[in-house]
Design a protein around this motif. Structure first.
Motif: not given
Length: 160
Positions: A27-31, A49-53, A64-69, A156-160
């Motif tokens: 259940q760790e945020p990411g994907g 760190d840059l994504s939430a719902a 949600l934000s995704g980064v390709q490296t 994603l981390e759920q925020v209020n």
């Protein structure tokens, strides 16, 4: 007999520890986001760190934000925002940027993109979000339009 009981107890403790560790990491945020932008394939890791719902009743907001490296350097950045009543949020925006073309971003919204949500649910402070976006984005150095297809699977981390 004491050794046999001791070994069994040690194995049980080890097995229980593995199950607890697996449940915690599950259940760790990411994907990730996978797809294509024009002819270019994209595979991006979602930044926790840059994504939430947020979900309130049947209303949801998600970003949600995704980064390709590649070679330890960021090469592409994708951000997706959706907002509205589930299962068909009214607002949708997608932005794609490339490190080599700073300032030449590509954008699309609900008029040029179609969203198909496979999942949007919350459990224990984590929102599961998956689906596919297809359509066109506009921008770039020559203000052109390109097709885009992205599938995403995120926690994603759920925020209020």
């Amino acid at each position: 007999m004491f050794i046999n009981a001791f070994i069994r107890r040690s194995i049980n403790i080890c097995a229980l520890s593995c199950l607890v560790a697996t449940a915690a990491t599950a259940q760790e945020p990411g994907g990730q986001v996978i797809g294509s932008f024009g002819e270019q394939p994209l595979e991006l890791a979602i930044s926790p760190d840059l994504s939430a719902a947020t979900i309130i009743g049947s209303y949801a907001d998600a970003f949600l934000s995704g980064v390709q490296t590649a070679d330890d350097q960021e090469t592409a950045f994708v951000s997706l925002m959706l907002s509205g009543e589930l299962p068909d949020p009214a607002e949708l925006s997608l932005e794609i940027a490339f490190a080599q073309d700073m300032g030449a971003n590509w954008r699309g919204d609900g008029e040029s993109l179609a969203l198909e949500l496979a999942e949007f649910s919350a459990t224990d402070g984590i929102v599961s979000l998956s689906g596919t976006i297809t359509g066109e984005v506009s921008g770039g150095p020559d203000s052109e339009t390109r097709p885009v297809t992205l599938s995403f699977d995120a926690l994603l981390e759920q925020v209020n």
